[in-house]
Design an enzyme around this catalytic site. Structure first.
Site, PDB file in Angstrom:
ATOM      1  N   HIS A  37     -20.238  35.612  -2.793  1.00 27.19           N
ATOM      2  CA  HIS A  37     -21.036  36.791  -3.138  1.00 27.19           C
ATOM      3  C   HIS A  37     -22.027  36.448  -4.257  1.00 27.19           C
ATOM      4  O   HIS A  37     -23.191  36.835  -4.215  1.00 27.19           O
ATOM      5  CB  HIS A  37     -20.134  37.930  -3.640  1.00 27.19           C
ATOM      6  CG  HIS A  37     -19.118  38.405  -2.653  1.00 27.19           C
ATOM      7  ND1 HIS A  37     -17.767  38.231  -2.844  1.00 27.19           N
ATOM      8  CD2 HIS A  37     -19.245  39.066  -1.479  1.00 27.19           C
ATOM      9  CE1 HIS A  37     -17.110  38.766  -1.835  1.00 27.19           C
ATOM     10  NE2 HIS A  37     -17.975  39.277  -0.985  1.00 27.19           N
ATOM     11  N   SER A 185     -13.299  33.670   0.804  1.00 26.82           N
ATOM     12  CA  SER A 185     -13.168  34.998   1.413  1.00 26.82           C
ATOM     13  C   SER A 185     -12.263  35.846   0.529  1.00 26.82           C
ATOM     14  O   SER A 185     -11.312  35.327  -0.063  1.00 26.82           O
ATOM     15  CB  SER A 185     -12.534  34.869   2.802  1.00 26.82           C
ATOM     16  OG  SER A 185     -12.048  36.114   3.240  1.00 26.82           O
ATOM     17  N   SER A 186     -12.564  37.132   0.469  1.00 26.51           N
ATOM     18  CA  SER A 186     -11.717  38.047  -0.303  1.00 26.51           C
ATOM     19  C   SER A 186     -10.301  38.062   0.267  1.00 26.51           C
ATOM     20  O   SER A 186      -9.348  38.372  -0.429  1.00 26.51           O
ATOM     21  CB  SER A 186     -12.289  39.460  -0.241  1.00 26.51           C
ATOM     22  OG  SER A 186     -13.654  39.438  -0.574  1.00 26.51           O
TER      23      SER A 186
HETATM   24  P1  AMP Z   1     -17.850  40.990   2.222  1.00 24.42           P
HETATM   25  O1  AMP Z   1     -17.567  41.436   0.820  1.00 24.42           O
HETATM   26  O2  AMP Z   1     -16.788  40.129   2.813  1.00 24.42           O
HETATM   27  O3  AMP Z   1     -18.237  42.156   3.110  1.00 24.42           O
HETATM   28  O4  AMP Z   1     -19.145  40.060   2.156  1.00 24.42           O
HETATM   29  C1  AMP Z   1     -20.347  40.502   1.586  1.00 24.42           C
HETATM   30  C2  AMP Z   1     -21.439  39.485   1.853  1.00 24.42           C
HETATM   31  O5  AMP Z   1     -21.060  38.225   1.300  1.00 24.42           O
HETATM   32  C3  AMP Z   1     -21.659  39.236   3.370  1.00 24.42           C
HETATM   33  O6  AMP Z   1     -23.042  39.055   3.618  1.00 24.42           O
HETATM   34  C4  AMP Z   1     -20.884  37.960   3.599  1.00 24.42           C
HETATM   35  O7  AMP Z   1     -21.351  37.200   4.701  1.00 24.42           O
HETATM   36  C5  AMP Z   1     -21.118  37.220   2.289  1.00 24.42           C
HETATM   37  N1  AMP Z   1     -20.074  36.217   2.071  1.00 24.42           N
HETATM   38  C6  AMP Z   1     -18.727  36.385   2.143  1.00 24.42           C
HETATM   39  N2  AMP Z   1     -18.082  35.219   1.943  1.00 24.42           N
HETATM   40  C7  AMP Z   1     -19.046  34.279   1.753  1.00 24.42           C
HETATM   41  C8  AMP Z   1     -19.038  32.868   1.516  1.00 24.42           C
HETATM   42  N3  AMP Z   1     -17.897  32.182   1.428  1.00 24.42           N
HETATM   43  N4  AMP Z   1     -20.222  32.239   1.374  1.00 24.42           N
HETATM   44  C9  AMP Z   1     -21.399  32.910   1.469  1.00 24.42           C
HETATM   45  N5  AMP Z   1     -21.479  34.240   1.692  1.00 24.42           N
HETATM   46  C10 AMP Z   1     -20.324  34.916   1.833  1.00 24.42           C
END
Ligand code: AMP
Length: 281
Positions: A37, A185-186
Protein backbone atom coordinates in the site's frame (compact mmCIF):
# COMPACT_ATOMS: atom_id res chain seq x y z
CA UNK A 1 -3.59 14.68 7.77
CA UNK A 2 -7.30 15.32 7.58
CA UNK A 3 -9.57 12.38 8.46
CA UNK A 4 -13.11 12.50 7.08
CA UNK A 5 -15.84 9.89 7.24
CA UNK A 6 -18.66 11.62 5.38
CA UNK A 7 -18.74 11.59 1.57
CA UNK A 8 -20.15 15.10 1.40
CA UNK A 9 -17.49 16.53 3.72
CA UNK A 10 -14.75 14.84 1.70
CA UNK A 11 -16.09 16.46 -1.49
CA UNK A 12 -16.27 19.84 0.26
CA UNK A 13 -12.74 19.46 1.57
CA UNK A 14 -11.32 18.63 -1.88
CA UNK A 15 -13.29 21.23 -3.85
CA UNK A 16 -11.02 24.28 -3.17
CA UNK A 17 -7.91 22.32 -4.17
CA UNK A 18 -9.53 21.42 -7.47
CA UNK A 19 -10.56 25.03 -8.09
CA UNK A 20 -6.91 25.99 -7.67
CA UNK A 21 -5.93 23.35 -10.27
CA UNK A 22 -4.19 21.03 -7.79
CA UNK A 23 -3.80 17.43 -8.99
CA UNK A 24 -5.26 14.66 -6.85
CA UNK A 25 -3.95 11.08 -6.55
CA UNK A 26 -6.10 8.39 -4.96
CA UNK A 27 -5.21 5.06 -3.31
CA UNK A 28 -8.24 2.97 -2.26
CA UNK A 29 -7.48 0.29 0.39
CA UNK A 30 -9.12 -1.99 2.92
CA UNK A 31 -6.61 -1.03 5.62
CA UNK A 32 -4.06 -3.13 7.57
CA UNK A 33 -1.51 -1.23 5.55
CA UNK A 34 1.81 -2.72 4.47
CA UNK A 35 4.68 -1.78 2.15
CA UNK A 36 2.54 -2.69 -0.90
CA UNK A 37 0.00 0.00 0.00
CA UNK A 38 2.75 2.43 0.99
CA UNK A 39 4.48 2.02 -2.40
CA UNK A 40 1.26 3.21 -4.08
CA UNK A 41 0.95 6.12 -1.68
CA UNK A 42 4.57 7.19 -2.24
CA UNK A 43 4.08 7.13 -6.00
CA UNK A 44 0.92 9.20 -5.67
CA UNK A 45 2.73 11.72 -3.46
CA UNK A 46 5.44 12.00 -6.10
CA UNK A 47 2.99 12.49 -9.00
CA UNK A 48 0.33 14.73 -7.41
CA UNK A 49 -0.23 17.83 -5.26
CA UNK A 50 -2.77 16.07 -3.04
CA UNK A 51 -2.94 12.39 -2.04
CA UNK A 52 -6.14 10.82 -0.80
CA UNK A 53 -6.25 7.33 0.74
CA UNK A 54 -9.47 5.53 1.60
CA UNK A 55 -9.86 2.71 4.09
CA UNK A 56 -13.10 0.82 3.71
CA UNK A 57 -13.75 -2.89 4.18
CA UNK A 58 -16.49 -3.17 1.59
CA UNK A 59 -19.19 -5.62 2.73
CA UNK A 60 -20.61 -5.93 -0.81
CA UNK A 61 -17.48 -7.63 -2.16
CA UNK A 62 -17.55 -10.41 0.43
CA UNK A 63 -19.71 -13.45 -0.38
CA UNK A 64 -22.14 -14.94 2.15
CA UNK A 65 -19.66 -17.80 2.81
CA UNK A 66 -16.74 -15.38 3.19
CA UNK A 67 -15.23 -13.92 6.30
CA UNK A 68 -16.12 -10.22 6.36
CA UNK A 69 -16.09 -10.20 10.17
CA UNK A 70 -12.73 -12.00 10.16
CA UNK A 71 -11.06 -9.45 7.84
CA UNK A 72 -8.28 -7.79 9.91
CA UNK A 73 -8.53 -4.17 11.08
CA UNK A 74 -5.74 -1.99 12.49
CA UNK A 75 -7.16 1.52 12.67
CA UNK A 76 -4.60 3.09 14.99
CA UNK A 77 -1.52 1.75 13.22
CA UNK A 78 -2.97 2.59 9.79
CA UNK A 79 -3.60 6.21 10.79
CA UNK A 80 -0.07 6.45 12.19
CA UNK A 81 1.46 5.09 8.95
CA UNK A 82 -0.61 7.42 6.75
CA UNK A 83 0.34 10.41 8.88
CA UNK A 84 3.99 9.43 8.52
CA UNK A 85 3.63 9.23 4.73
CA UNK A 86 2.16 12.75 4.80
CA UNK A 87 -1.10 11.74 3.17
CA UNK A 88 -3.39 14.78 2.84
CA UNK A 89 -6.77 13.14 3.34
CA UNK A 90 -7.84 9.80 4.79
CA UNK A 91 -11.41 9.02 3.74
CA UNK A 92 -12.66 6.55 6.32
CA UNK A 93 -16.40 6.00 5.84
CA UNK A 94 -18.70 3.60 7.66
CA UNK A 95 -20.72 0.91 5.85
CA UNK A 96 -23.88 2.99 6.48
CA UNK A 97 -22.26 6.02 4.87
CA UNK A 98 -21.46 4.09 1.68
CA UNK A 99 -24.59 1.92 1.61
CA UNK A 100 -27.39 3.77 3.39
CA UNK A 101 -30.72 2.00 3.91
CA UNK A 102 -32.43 1.47 0.55
CA UNK A 103 -29.20 1.49 -1.48
CA UNK A 104 -29.87 0.05 -4.95
CA UNK A 105 -27.20 0.91 -7.53
CA UNK A 106 -24.46 -1.50 -8.65
CA UNK A 107 -21.80 -1.40 -11.35
CA UNK A 108 -20.80 -4.55 -13.24
CA UNK A 109 -18.12 -5.16 -15.85
CA UNK A 110 -19.52 -8.12 -17.76
CA UNK A 111 -17.34 -11.04 -18.79
CA UNK A 112 -14.08 -9.99 -17.21
CA UNK A 113 -15.47 -10.97 -13.80
CA UNK A 114 -16.23 -14.58 -14.74
CA UNK A 115 -12.80 -16.26 -14.66
CA UNK A 116 -9.95 -16.47 -12.12
CA UNK A 117 -11.10 -15.03 -8.76
CA UNK A 118 -14.54 -14.26 -10.23
CA UNK A 119 -15.22 -17.98 -10.53
CA UNK A 120 -14.38 -18.80 -6.92
CA UNK A 121 -15.83 -15.56 -5.51
CA UNK A 122 -19.13 -14.97 -7.35
CA UNK A 123 -20.32 -11.36 -6.97
CA UNK A 124 -16.94 -10.21 -5.63
CA UNK A 125 -16.02 -7.95 -8.55
CA UNK A 126 -19.50 -6.42 -8.72
CA UNK A 127 -18.82 -5.28 -5.15
CA UNK A 128 -15.37 -4.01 -6.08
CA UNK A 129 -16.49 -2.00 -9.14
CA UNK A 130 -19.46 -0.58 -7.26
CA UNK A 131 -17.38 0.70 -4.36
CA UNK A 132 -14.56 1.97 -6.57
CA UNK A 133 -17.04 3.83 -8.81
CA UNK A 134 -18.56 5.44 -5.70
CA UNK A 135 -15.15 6.38 -4.29
CA UNK A 136 -14.08 7.85 -7.64
CA UNK A 137 -17.18 10.03 -7.70
CA UNK A 138 -16.46 11.24 -4.17
CA UNK A 139 -12.71 11.86 -4.59
CA UNK A 140 -12.71 12.70 -8.36
CA UNK A 141 -8.94 12.10 -8.60
CA UNK A 142 -6.72 12.78 -11.59
CA UNK A 143 -4.84 9.54 -11.00
CA UNK A 144 -5.84 6.23 -9.43
CA UNK A 145 -3.13 3.91 -8.04
CA UNK A 146 -3.66 0.14 -8.02
CA UNK A 147 -1.41 -2.86 -7.30
CA UNK A 148 -0.46 -5.55 -9.83
CA UNK A 149 -0.92 -8.01 -6.94
CA UNK A 150 -4.67 -7.89 -7.70
CA UNK A 151 -4.22 -8.25 -11.46
CA UNK A 152 -7.82 -9.11 -12.35
CA UNK A 153 -9.11 -6.25 -10.22
CA UNK A 154 -6.78 -3.81 -12.01
CA UNK A 155 -7.96 -4.97 -15.47
CA UNK A 156 -11.64 -4.77 -14.44
CA UNK A 157 -11.34 -1.32 -12.86
CA UNK A 158 -9.36 -0.07 -15.88
CA UNK A 159 -12.15 -1.27 -18.15
CA UNK A 160 -14.83 0.35 -15.99
CA UNK A 161 -12.93 3.65 -16.09
CA UNK A 162 -12.68 3.43 -19.87
CA UNK A 163 -16.28 2.31 -20.47
CA UNK A 164 -17.85 4.84 -18.09
CA UNK A 165 -15.66 7.75 -19.28
CA UNK A 166 -14.13 8.57 -15.92
CA UNK A 167 -11.51 11.28 -16.67
CA UNK A 168 -8.93 9.42 -14.61
CA UNK A 169 -5.55 7.88 -15.41
CA UNK A 170 -5.06 4.44 -13.86
CA UNK A 171 -1.55 3.57 -12.71
CA UNK A 172 -0.80 -0.07 -11.88
CA UNK A 173 2.30 -0.57 -9.74
CA UNK A 174 4.41 -3.73 -9.24
CA UNK A 175 3.72 -6.25 -6.48
CA UNK A 176 5.77 -5.61 -3.35
CA UNK A 177 7.10 -8.82 -1.83
CA UNK A 178 8.61 -10.05 1.43
CA UNK A 179 12.33 -10.92 1.25
CA UNK A 180 11.48 -14.56 0.56
CA UNK A 181 9.17 -13.67 -2.34
CA UNK A 182 5.74 -13.94 -0.69
CA UNK A 183 3.50 -11.16 -2.01
CA UNK A 184 2.59 -8.77 0.80
CA UNK A 185 -1.05 -9.03 1.78
CA UNK A 186 -3.18 -7.99 4.74
CA UNK A 187 -4.23 -11.66 4.91
CA UNK A 188 -0.68 -12.98 5.50
CA UNK A 189 -1.03 -12.38 9.26
CA UNK A 190 -3.48 -15.29 9.35
CA UNK A 191 -0.91 -17.82 8.15
CA UNK A 192 0.51 -20.10 10.82
CA UNK A 193 4.25 -20.76 10.85
CA UNK A 194 4.07 -23.82 8.62
CA UNK A 195 1.74 -22.22 6.08
CA UNK A 196 3.76 -18.99 6.05
CA UNK A 197 6.87 -20.96 5.17
CA UNK A 198 5.09 -23.14 2.57
CA UNK A 199 3.48 -20.10 0.91
CA UNK A 200 6.84 -19.04 -0.52
CA UNK A 201 6.35 -21.80 -3.11
CA UNK A 202 3.84 -19.58 -4.98
CA UNK A 203 6.46 -17.05 -6.05
CA UNK A 204 9.01 -19.80 -6.75
CA UNK A 205 6.53 -21.67 -8.98
CA UNK A 206 5.56 -18.47 -10.83
CA UNK A 207 9.22 -17.58 -11.36
CA UNK A 208 9.91 -21.08 -12.69
CA UNK A 209 6.91 -20.74 -15.04
CA UNK A 210 8.21 -17.41 -16.31
CA UNK A 211 11.56 -19.01 -17.03
CA UNK A 212 9.89 -21.90 -18.89
CA UNK A 213 7.78 -19.55 -21.05
CA UNK A 214 10.81 -17.37 -21.79
CA UNK A 215 12.73 -20.47 -22.85
CA UNK A 216 10.08 -21.26 -25.45
CA UNK A 217 7.29 -23.38 -23.93
CA UNK A 218 4.04 -22.20 -25.52
CA UNK A 219 1.63 -24.79 -24.19
CA UNK A 220 -0.38 -23.36 -21.26
CA UNK A 221 -1.40 -26.82 -19.97
CA UNK A 222 2.24 -27.78 -19.54
CA UNK A 223 3.03 -24.58 -17.61
CA UNK A 224 -0.03 -25.02 -15.40
CA UNK A 225 0.83 -28.68 -14.76
CA UNK A 226 4.36 -27.75 -13.66
CA UNK A 227 3.15 -25.00 -11.30
CA UNK A 228 0.57 -27.38 -9.84
CA UNK A 229 3.08 -30.15 -9.22
CA UNK A 230 5.54 -27.76 -7.53
CA UNK A 231 2.84 -26.41 -5.20
CA UNK A 232 1.57 -29.90 -4.40
CA UNK A 233 5.05 -31.27 -3.81
CA UNK A 234 6.27 -28.52 -1.49
CA UNK A 235 3.14 -27.38 0.35
CA UNK A 236 -0.16 -28.44 1.85
CA UNK A 237 -1.92 -25.59 -0.01
CA UNK A 238 -5.21 -26.31 -1.75
CA UNK A 239 -5.18 -24.95 -5.30
CA UNK A 240 -8.24 -22.88 -6.22
CA UNK A 241 -7.02 -22.08 -9.72
CA UNK A 242 -3.91 -21.68 -11.85
CA UNK A 243 -4.47 -19.98 -15.21
CA UNK A 244 -2.49 -18.45 -18.07
CA UNK A 245 -4.51 -15.66 -19.73
CA UNK A 246 -3.97 -12.53 -21.79
CA UNK A 247 -2.73 -9.80 -19.45
CA UNK A 248 -4.68 -7.22 -21.47
CA UNK A 249 -8.19 -8.66 -21.42
CA UNK A 250 -7.96 -11.89 -19.36
CA UNK A 251 -9.05 -14.10 -22.27
CA UNK A 252 -7.69 -17.64 -22.23
CA UNK A 253 -4.74 -18.44 -24.47
CA UNK A 254 -4.18 -21.51 -26.63
CA UNK A 255 -0.55 -20.49 -27.20
CA UNK A 256 1.55 -18.49 -24.77
CA UNK A 257 2.45 -15.46 -26.84
CA UNK A 258 2.39 -11.70 -26.21
CA UNK A 259 1.72 -10.25 -22.76
CA UNK A 260 0.75 -13.21 -20.59
CA UNK A 261 -0.68 -13.19 -17.07
CA UNK A 262 -0.02 -16.30 -15.01
CA UNK A 263 -2.40 -16.06 -12.06
CA UNK A 264 -3.14 -18.39 -9.19
CA UNK A 265 -5.06 -18.71 -5.97
CA UNK A 266 -4.10 -21.19 -3.26
CA UNK A 267 -5.68 -21.68 0.17
CA UNK A 268 -3.55 -22.33 3.22
CA UNK A 269 -5.96 -23.36 5.96
CA UNK A 270 -8.75 -20.79 5.83
CA UNK A 271 -6.56 -18.17 4.18
CA UNK A 272 -6.88 -17.70 0.44
CA UNK A 273 -3.73 -16.24 -1.16
CA UNK A 274 -3.42 -14.90 -4.69
CA UNK A 275 -0.35 -14.11 -6.73
CA UNK A 276 0.55 -13.60 -10.36
CA UNK A 277 3.31 -12.86 -12.81
CA UNK A 278 3.37 -11.11 -16.15
CA UNK A 279 5.55 -12.55 -18.90
CA UNK A 280 6.28 -10.85 -22.23
CA UNK A 281 7.30 -13.08 -25.12
P1 AMP B 1 -6.37 -3.98 -0.40
O1 AMP B 1 -6.19 -3.20 0.87
O2 AMP B 1 -5.94 -5.40 -0.30
O3 AMP B 1 -7.76 -3.81 -0.96
O4 AMP B 1 -5.39 -3.33 -1.48
C1 AMP B 1 -5.43 -1.96 -1.79
C2 AMP B 1 -4.54 -1.69 -2.98
O5 AMP B 1 -3.20 -2.09 -2.68
C3 AMP B 1 -4.95 -2.51 -4.23
O6 AMP B 1 -4.77 -1.72 -5.39
C4 AMP B 1 -3.97 -3.66 -4.20
O7 AMP B 1 -3.72 -4.24 -5.47
C5 AMP B 1 -2.72 -2.98 -3.65
N1 AMP B 1 -1.82 -3.97 -3.06
C6 AMP B 1 -2.12 -4.93 -2.14
N2 AMP B 1 -1.04 -5.69 -1.87
C7 AMP B 1 -0.03 -5.22 -2.64
C8 AMP B 1 1.34 -5.58 -2.85
N3 AMP B 1 1.89 -6.60 -2.19
N4 AMP B 1 2.07 -4.86 -3.72
C9 AMP B 1 1.53 -3.82 -4.41
N5 AMP B 1 0.24 -3.42 -4.27
C10 AMP B 1 -0.53 -4.11 -3.40
Amino acid sequence: MKIISSAKSAQQYLHPFKLKGKSVGFVPTMGVLHEGHLSLIRKSRKDNDITVVSIFVNPVQFGSQEDLSRYPREEKKDKYLLQKEEVDLLFYPSADEMYPKGYKTYVEVNGLDQGLCGRIRPGHFKGVTTIVAKLLHIVTPDRLYLGQKDAQQAVIIGKMIQDLNFPIKTIVRPTVREKDGLAMSSRNIYLNKQHRSEATILFKALTQAKYEIKSGIQNPSMIIKNIKSMIEQYSSGIINYIECVSAEDLTSLRKLRGKILIALSVSFGKTKLIDNMIVHT
